[in-house]
Design an enzyme around this catalytic site. Sequence first.
Site, short mmCIF file in Angstrom:
data_model
loop_
_atom_site.label_atom_id
_atom_site.label_comp_id
_atom_site.label_asym_id
_atom_site.label_seq_id
_atom_site.Cartn_x
_atom_site.Cartn_y
_atom_site.Cartn_z
N ASP A 292 0.87 -1.17 0.00
CA ASP A 292 0.00 0.00 0.00
C ASP A 292 0.91 1.23 0.00
O ASP A 292 2.12 1.13 0.20
CB ASP A 292 -0.98 -0.01 1.18
CG ASP A 292 -2.21 0.85 0.88
OD1 ASP A 292 -2.16 1.66 -0.07
OD2 ASP A 292 -3.22 0.73 1.57
C1 NOJ Z 1 -3.95 4.01 -0.11
C2 NOJ Z 1 -5.13 3.09 -0.05
O1 NOJ Z 1 -5.14 2.41 1.19
C3 NOJ Z 1 -5.15 2.08 -1.17
O2 NOJ Z 1 -6.34 1.35 -1.09
C4 NOJ Z 1 -5.02 2.77 -2.49
O3 NOJ Z 1 -5.13 1.87 -3.55
C5 NOJ Z 1 -3.68 3.49 -2.50
N1 NOJ Z 1 -3.66 4.49 -1.44
C6 NOJ Z 1 -3.38 4.15 -3.85
O4 NOJ Z 1 -4.14 5.26 -4.01
#
Ligand code: NOJ
Length: 761
Positions: A292
Amino acid sequence: MKKYCIITLIILTLNGCQTSVDSFNNDSNVINRKVDSLLSIMTIDEKIGQMNQYNGFWDVTGPAPKNGDAKFKFNNLKKGLVGSMLNVRGVEEITALQKIAVEQTRLGIPLIIGNDVIHGYKTLSPIPLAEAASWDLEEIENSARIAALEASAAGTNWTFAPMVDISRDARWGRVMEGAGEDPFLGSLIAAARVRGFQGDDLSKHNTIAATAKHFAGYGFAESGRDYNTVDVSKNTLYNIILPPFMATLDAGVRTFMNGFNELDGVPVTGSLFLQRDLLKGEWNFDGFVISDWGSIQEMIPHGYAKDGAHATELAIKAGSDMDMESHLYIKNIKELVESKKLDIKLIDDAVSRILRVKFELGLFDDPYKYLNAEREKEVLYHPDNQKGVLEMAKKSIVLLKNKTNLLPLKKENQTIALIGALANDNNSPLGNWRTNSDNNSAITVLEGMQAYPKNKLIYKRGADVNLNKGGVVKFHEKVIINENDKSGFSTAKSAAKNADVVVMVLGEDGFQSGEGRSRTSIGIPGVQQELLEEVYKVNKNIVLVLMNGRPLNINWADKNIPSIVEAWQLGTQTGNAVAQVLYGDYNPSGKLPMSFPRSVGQIPIYYNYKNTGRPGPKKEIFWSHYNDEVNTPLYPFGYGLSYTSFEYSNIKIDNKNLTPDETLNVSVDLKNSGNYSGKEVVQLYIKDRFASVTRPVRELKGFEMVSLNPGETKTINFEISESLLKFYTANETWESESGFFDIFIGTNSNANLKESFELIK
Ligand code: NOJ
């Protein structure tokens, strides 16, 4: 001949340089051989590059001006040190970046372009929690298909969706992004979404790779506070959290994303158990895992890694293949390999996985296959897509109450007062997760209701929801809730006084839910509750339309307001969907995918709880209950009404014994006893009376959507097999256990038509 073709010809003798966009040979053995041959000529730097994903830094003509970070990223792209980018959008921008990767780097390996295509790209469907309320797997699959069509036409070939995190906590802002509280429904929806995004052939120009996220446990953040610690038992992990992930695997999902949370004391990004042992080991997943955003670096503040190099080592050993925006792999891997802290085999494994997905997408065949400006123009906001999301939106609406049959509204000779800032809001209905779409692009409820011109419609704002500049909240801004300004109350009340019916659209700003947007009180925000009570004083004929990204606490409304419609955030076609439901052109059929609590103190609240040793209700004090509130939710999981009424009767089972190689059949009669044609989701729950580990009081194990005309009766059949009864037992394996089971069939999770049988093994 382009450079990418030359490289392809040199190293990939199998396919040659093809021009047809969808002709790629997707045989996995062939792909594996191609991956191996490409890997064999890559330098360590080029390998590390494939594991590196950057956020957008490009302003179409070049690196964003005056931005040192942009220049650094741009140089790395030119050196072949970038495998993927996110948050770059549109054919023009992505073509420019892809050209550099393909035509200016030594090996010309194409970029994989990821984006958060969560519930649509430009044309937006309802937020995922709302879609889940439809219980309509085909429509949900179609909604993901529409998202894939638009995203792929605009250059994206990989979405960070579906989020399959089960959650029981309405305080958590990201419940809007999931399918609610139930692993059975959640698994079916997760698989439907993967099928919708990926289609039946990933190498087509209009399908995109999906991501199952966040692996695992993110939906169980303590006290519903985003990013907070997760501490769950193995029992909950295996029986509640993991099933939807397993369903995405069965559906062929090509990537997984880990997360920000820890599990059992280990940040999941560094979890060997989850990623290496379970996902890539036991489950044999051969796609890749993306971290993430910054989650590799976050292992330092978690107190799990001592520095960036350590975090890199831990993440790679654990099986995190691609680094989203921690910038740590690019910095540390080489040295870690040279100093023998990391085995090059781990790097080769990660790179192979990433290359495999790129091959499967057909990117080596034609890196520009997603980059056709004409197609982009034609597909985005296409009328067919509008039609599709409108269907999805109507099916997502849940009728919570219709006591005096105020609904459906009469179409003529009525004066209708429409009240509430959200009724005229074209931004909030888009939700918070729509970075690819356009602000202020939803059809408002006011506009939707104007399509019924034979009534007199008077709109009054009543009160603002937020006090942000221009009433519009930005992605990185906090919502400033209107707690005091009641200046619009009196005109709203005057309009309401003389109306036949008052429709009040109240609820959350679109940015009150989503990532980083947890709440401790989940009532109707700000002065809106008071507005509702004030209007009620002058006219009791109120239809309350709720717009929100989570279950809300609406006890007062439930007690006083005759009709309540849960309209969530329904995306681009919001106003049309709401109006068509209010006017009865669509008879609501949605069912809640999450329990609505009576108070925040009941959270976590869910239908599949455990009985405990002291179940109630009992008169005396010493049983599991609250002294100031009942245990039950306001509206249970699976709940939702229709303009017609349904009667269940005559539950029958064809055999009282079940063996592993047979099935048994249970049936029920369903009658439409009301005045409208309608659809009902018939739900089947099973209770395992006792087992080697305690089991929930009941679990959803089947459902069927049934359409009935007034007076019509149908017999609905469910087949029960031993495999439906499997769970993660005390033996730490998925199996069924002999013994007695109860079956309940009905209209929601309180279903009470009952039968029972014995599983004999
Ligand atoms: C953080 C989020 O938790 C995740 O779900 C997302 O895909 C990413 N940012 C990218 O934007």
